[in-house]
Design a protein around this motif. Structure first.
Motif, PDB file in Angstrom:
ATOM      1  N   GLU A 734      -8.919   7.947  11.730  1.00 54.18           N
ATOM      2  CA  GLU A 734      -9.466   7.931  10.375  1.00 54.18           C
ATOM      3  C   GLU A 734      -9.545   6.532   9.792  1.00 54.18           C
ATOM      4  O   GLU A 734      -9.691   6.361   8.582  1.00 54.18           O
ATOM      5  CB  GLU A 734      -8.716   8.893   9.449  1.00 54.18           C
ATOM      6  CG  GLU A 734      -7.217   8.844   9.548  1.00 54.18           C
ATOM      7  CD  GLU A 734      -6.523   9.944   8.725  1.00 54.18           C
ATOM      8  OE1 GLU A 734      -7.153  10.588   7.896  1.00 54.18           O
ATOM      9  OE2 GLU A 734      -5.307  10.110   8.936  1.00 54.18           O
ATOM     10  N   LEU A 735      -9.437   5.555  10.675  1.00 54.67           N
ATOM     11  CA  LEU A 735      -9.623   4.171  10.234  1.00 54.67           C
ATOM     12  C   LEU A 735     -10.592   3.507  11.204  1.00 54.67           C
ATOM     13  O   LEU A 735     -10.550   3.781  12.406  1.00 54.67           O
ATOM     14  CB  LEU A 735      -8.287   3.420  10.269  1.00 54.67           C
ATOM     15  CG  LEU A 735      -7.218   3.935   9.307  1.00 54.67           C
ATOM     16  CD1 LEU A 735      -5.878   3.250   9.569  1.00 54.67           C
ATOM     17  CD2 LEU A 735      -7.655   3.724   7.860  1.00 54.67           C
ATOM     18  N   PRO A 736     -11.443   2.611  10.717  1.00 56.35           N
ATOM     19  CA  PRO A 736     -12.387   1.945  11.615  1.00 56.35           C
ATOM     20  C   PRO A 736     -11.663   1.267  12.785  1.00 56.35           C
ATOM     21  O   PRO A 736     -12.120   1.301  13.915  1.00 56.35           O
ATOM     22  CB  PRO A 736     -13.061   0.916  10.713  1.00 56.35           C
ATOM     23  CG  PRO A 736     -12.984   1.501   9.354  1.00 56.35           C
ATOM     24  CD  PRO A 736     -11.690   2.264   9.316  1.00 56.35           C
ATOM     25  N   ARG A 737     -10.495   0.709  12.512  1.00 56.59           N
ATOM     26  CA  ARG A 737      -9.763   0.040  13.587  1.00 56.59           C
ATOM     27  C   ARG A 737      -9.394   1.029  14.695  1.00 56.59           C
ATOM     28  O   ARG A 737      -9.433   0.696  15.881  1.00 56.59           O
ATOM     29  CB  ARG A 737      -8.505  -0.633  13.032  1.00 56.59           C
ATOM     30  CG  ARG A 737      -7.860  -1.556  14.034  1.00 56.59           C
ATOM     31  CD  ARG A 737      -6.644  -2.271  13.482  1.00 56.59           C
ATOM     32  NE  ARG A 737      -6.329  -3.453  14.277  1.00 56.59           N
ATOM     33  CZ  ARG A 737      -5.757  -3.442  15.461  1.00 56.59           C
ATOM     34  NH1 ARG A 737      -5.421  -2.296  16.011  1.00 56.59           N
ATOM     35  NH2 ARG A 737      -5.524  -4.555  16.122  1.00 56.59           N
ATOM     36  N   ALA A 738      -9.034   2.215  14.289  1.00 56.94           N
ATOM     37  CA  ALA A 738      -8.665   3.220  15.288  1.00 56.94           C
ATOM     38  C   ALA A 738      -9.879   3.594  16.140  1.00 56.94           C
ATOM     39  O   ALA A 738      -9.756   3.832  17.349  1.00 56.94           O
ATOM     40  CB  ALA A 738      -8.094   4.460  14.601  1.00 56.94           C
ATOM     41  N   CYS A 739     -11.056   3.639  15.536  1.00 51.62           N
ATOM     42  CA  CYS A 739     -12.261   3.951  16.307  1.00 51.62           C
ATOM     43  C   CYS A 739     -12.478   2.887  17.376  1.00 51.62           C
ATOM     44  O   CYS A 739     -12.760   3.196  18.535  1.00 51.62           O
ATOM     45  CB  CYS A 739     -13.476   4.010  15.386  1.00 51.62           C
ATOM     46  SG  CYS A 739     -13.435   5.402  14.253  1.00 51.62           S
ATOM     47  N   LEU A 740     -12.357   1.651  16.952  1.00 58.31           N
ATOM     48  CA  LEU A 740     -12.617   0.559  17.887  1.00 58.31           C
ATOM     49  C   LEU A 740     -11.545   0.477  18.962  1.00 58.31           C
ATOM     50  O   LEU A 740     -11.811   0.088  20.099  1.00 58.31           O
ATOM     51  CB  LEU A 740     -12.709  -0.766  17.120  1.00 58.31           C
ATOM     52  CG  LEU A 740     -13.833  -0.802  16.069  1.00 58.31           C
ATOM     53  CD1 LEU A 740     -13.746  -2.063  15.216  1.00 58.31           C
ATOM     54  CD2 LEU A 740     -15.200  -0.701  16.731  1.00 58.31           C
TER      55      LEU A 740
END
Ligand code: PEP
Ligand code: MG
Length: 860
Positions: A734-740
């Motif tokens: 649920e965070l952009p960093r986690a997606c990346l």
């Protein structure tokens, strides 16, 4: 440029698909004419004329005059009449017709072309002087009102005087001479009011009426209606000019409306009403009792007025043939208007008929069985939102309503109740058997008891994923959120919208499907499927598991919030352990119950993710409660609460960050989950595969640390209980960093669940709690098409999801992935999830049927 489109006599320039250009009415008139239905000839001035009109300071494109003249000549030819002719005059109706229906918002002029010469011809041809002068006086009145801007009351006074002179009470008791005199009085009045004569020249009348209809696109009524229904101003309206036909020329005339099938239950019955010797507006006005179309309907309604089938059997048969023709052509139920003039039938309008959810279901199924549409067409035709109507009370579509404001449609269903401004007041009044509507600027966990006691909730701040919205959806309470135009004054216990003020105890109605806030009580119709809902119903609705157990929500109730507060405010570890012990018992009980109900289906329990500000006590009384429960001085609680205040709590010490600081919370929760699994197994139930989910993870280290705590606890519980069970540890993305970083996270995470509420918030940099205040403006200005908290932003957030799915599955083949943000109940978002390869969607129980239908449609 073609500004004018002709229709009539089996031919038309336009088609049904051209609604954007011709408006809904114009497009369907063209379509009906071209399939050979008896449509009075006419022409449509396009919506582009309207937009040009406003761009060019209320002037028309130069070619327009010529094109209208040509089109008028065609109508004369097709009708065999002449505009302004003293023996066989053509009379016209001039009506608005936008892309979307805006009933009654814009202007209409009927009987246009009448003057002192043509009226005589009309009298002669119809053989009815009274009819002719009545049409004339109606025209003068309507034109003066709509085009010349003269107050209707002047004409009403003159009409009253005419009736007094004749010594009668009703309009229809006036004789031809009275009406003729009345027309003269009307015209004299017009001269007084505007210093000019009433226009006798039919062409001048026509351009006056066309201008008035275009102008009415910008009247206040139309503007407000557009705002409330999200209709862009840029669409403009078309104008339909059409030969008049009269349903009020005698006893061989009539006018009526009909649905090709029953719109309330969907039965394949011709369903409608008509009036002999009447004009369309008489049917709508409800002064005379309309008659049924069919003998069957007359009998079933016990009416003693004869049906059309009995009064005009030939016309009735013709109408039945047209009903068939329309359904075969449009392949859907139609809503039609017709007029019979001297035993000849004319079709004046057709459009897709509005229907209840129940009827929509029935009609789709029937039409598929009849072979009119395919099975997949039938499935696609059921708007998933319709299912909401089957599950919640909805506003009676026939009821009048005064909409005073609009917010976000946060939780479906309609609710009416006495306005209260605090949760305590809601509970107090509900106990006395009153129905209440809780109105708050925003809600917090302290308001849960109030939300529960109320019929529905209205907030003035907050978006679709704000606290009130999420909780109301979970409880199945209707909710309208973020109605920014509503000003709440807690101290004075009242709210106001513009000049409207509503005191505590007065009644408001909210519609959680449209977001409307309505003055007074609007009658509702009960849901088609009712009963006890909640988790059990979600299972009944076909839920295949639980994708998100928000454990912090289990502490909203009653005394539990005190234990939770005690834990959060604990000064040291020892203090915290005592509070945790209390929480452990509650969690274990709740989760055991969930596992038992779900009977072996997957249940994903998320570790605590309390946005702290939702749980910190704010008032002195709340702090005193916590101090008492914890047996510590009030001052200490106060100090601790102040320490924990955050400037941006949604980006603060929440999610896994809390468990990183206080691992004992994670340990307690893991223990509750595993002990619950063991308890269900020991009681002979199916042992669940517990899924433990870590929220708001940004880095691999966060996940590793907490996973280790969970694993250790699992091993301990297995040993204590003397039994083995499988479980999985996964993470929310649920965070952009986690997606990346999804590739790395997948080394540790055994599943992913996309928390698209926070992912939208953090990708867009938009606060979930505040965006509701200005997003409507973004929508109105076309910056965003949809609230990104409602329908997934596929270009931005969606791209991040795609990246994460790909990187995650590359690292861990076949990894289970789903979505648990509110988007999991939104049809367009579900289609996207299917496309990017997610395995499941998760949503609140009441949205499960909608989600299942949408998922079936996505799979087609
Ligand atoms: C999310 O962020 O999408 C989510 C499901 O978690 P919550 O709404 O509880 O923050
Ligand atoms: Mg979240």
């Amino acid at each position: 440029v073609q500004w004018v489109y002709n229709f009539g006599a089996g031919a038309a320039d336009g088609r049904a698909e051209m609604k954007n250009l011709l408006g809904g009415k114009g497009a369907n008139l063209a379509e009906m004419a071209s399939i050979g239905l008896p449509v009075p000839p006419g022409f449509t001035l396009t919506t582009e004329v309207c937009t040009r009109f406003y761009e060019d300071k209320c002037t028309y494109p130069t070619e327009l005059k010529g094109q209208v003249a040509k089109a008028l000549a065609r109508v004369e030819e097709r009708s065999g009449q002449k505009f302004g002719d003293a023996t066989n005059p053509l009379l016209l109706s001039v009506r608005s017709g936008a892309r979307a229906s805006m009933p009654g918002m814009m202007d209409t002029v009927l009987n246009l072309g009448l003057n002192d010469w043509t009226v005589a011809a009309l009298a002669k041809r119809s053989g009815d002087r009274r009819f002719a002068y009545d049409s004339y006086r109606r025209f003068v009145q309507m034109y003066s009102d709509v085009v010349l801007g003269i107050e209707l009351s002047h004409f009403e006074k003159l009409l009253e005087r005419a009736k007094q002179r004749r010594g009668v009470k009703q309009d229809h008791e006036l004789v031809a001479e009275d009406l003729e005199k009345l027309v003269m009085d009307y015209k004299a009045r017009v001269h007084v009011e505007i210093g000019m004569d009433f226009p006798e020249d039919p062409h001048e009348q026509l351009w006056g009426a066309v201008g008035a209809v275009f102008n009415s696109w910008m009247n206040q009524r139309a503007k407000t209606y557009r705002q409330l229904h999200d209709i862009p101003e840029s669409w403009g309206t078309a104008v339909n000019v059409q030969a008049m036909v009269f349903g009020n020329m005698g006893s061989d005339c009539a006018t009526g409306v009909a649905f090709t099938r029953n719109p309330s239950n969907g039965a394949n019955d011709f369903y409608g009403e008509f009036l002999v010797n009447a004009q369309g507006e008489d049917v709508v006005a409800g002064i005379r009792t309309p008659q049924e179309l069919t003998i069957k309907a007359r009998k079933s309604h016990g009416s003693d007025l004869p049906s059309l089938e009995e009064v005009m059997p030939n016309i009735f048969r013709e109408l039945c043939t047209m009903r068939q023709q329309l359904e075969t052509h449009y392949k859907d139920m139609q809503d039609i208007e017709f007029t019979i003039q001297q035993n000849k039938l004319y079709m004046l309008q057709t459009r897709t008929g509005k229907r209840t959810a129940h009827a929509a279901l029935q009609i789709a199924v029937d039409m598929a069985n009849e072979g009119l549409i395919s099975k997949s067409q039938a499935l696609m035709r059921l708007k998933p939102e319709l299912i909401d109507q089957l599950l919640h009370p909805t506003l009676d579509p026939k009821a009048k309503k005064q909409v005073i404001a609009k917010g976000l449609p946060a939780s479906p269903g309609a609710a009416a109740g006495k306005v209260v401004f605090s949760a305590d007041e809601a509970v107090r009044r509900a106990k006395d058997g009153e129905k209440v509507l809780l109105v708050r600027i925003e809600t917090s966990p302290d308001d849960i008891h109030g939300l529960h006691a109320a019929e529905g909730v209205l907030t003035t701040r907050g978006g679709m994923t704000s606290h009130a919205a999420v909780v109301a959806r979970g409880m199945g309470r209707p909710c309208v959120a973020g109605a920014g135009a509503v000003q709440v004054d807690y101290a004075a216990a009242r709210l106001s919208v513009g000049s409207v003020t509503v005191q505590e105890g007065q009644i408001l109605t909210i519609d959680g499907v449209t977001g409307e806030v309505i003055l007074g009580e609007v009658p509702t119709v009960p849901p088609q499927l009712s009963g006890a809902f909640g988790i059990i119903m979600a299972k009944e609705f076909g839920a295949q598991g639980i994708g998100l157990v928000r454990t912090e929500h289990m502490f909203f109730d009653g005394g539990r919030i005190i234990a939770m507060r005690r834990m959060i405010l604990a000064a040291d570890e020892a203090d915290r352990k005592v509070a945790l012990e209390e929480l452990l018992t509650m969690q274990r009980e709740d989760i055991t119950e969930l596992f038992r109900i779900m009977d072996g289906r997957p249940v994903t329990v998320r570790l605590l993710d309390p946005p702290l500000h939702e749980f910190i006590p704010h008032t002195e009384a709340e702090m005193a409660q916590v101090a008492k429960a914890a047996g510590v001085p009030l001052n200490r609680v106060r100090r601790r609460a102040a320490e924990l205040q955050e400037a941006n709590p949604m980006l603060g010490h929440r999610g896994c960050r809390l468990a990183i600081t206080y691992p004992e919370i994670c340990e307690m929760q893991a223990r509750a989950i595993f002990e619950a699994a063991a308890a269900v197994g020991k009681a002979g139930g199916a042992v669940p595969v517990a899924e433990v989910m870590v929220p708001l993870v940004a880095t691999l280290q966060e996940l590793s640390i907490l996973k280790e705590v969970v694993e250790k606890t699992a091993a301990a519980v297995q040993k204590e209980q003397g039994m083995n069970f499988t479980y999985r540890v996964g993470t929310m993305i649920e965070l952009p960093r986690a997606c990346l970083q999804a590739g790395k996270l997948a080394e540790q995470a055994e599943f992913f669940s996309f928390g698209t509420n926070d992912l939208t918030q953090t990708t867009y940099g938009l606060s979930r709690d505040d965006a509701g205040a200005f997003l409507p403006e973004y929508k109105a200005k076309g910056i965003v098409e949809q609230d990104p908290f409602v329908s997934l932003d596929q270009e931005g957030v969606g791209e991040l999801i795609k990246v994460a799915v790909e990187r995650g599955r590359t690292a861990r083949d076949g990894m289970k992935m789903g979505i648990c943000g509110e988007h999991g109940g939104d049809p367009a978002s579900i289609e996207f999830c299917n496309k990017v390869g997610l395995d499941y969607v998760s949503c609140s129980p009441f949205r499960v049927p909608v989600a299942r239908l949408a998922a079936a449609q996505a799979a087609l």
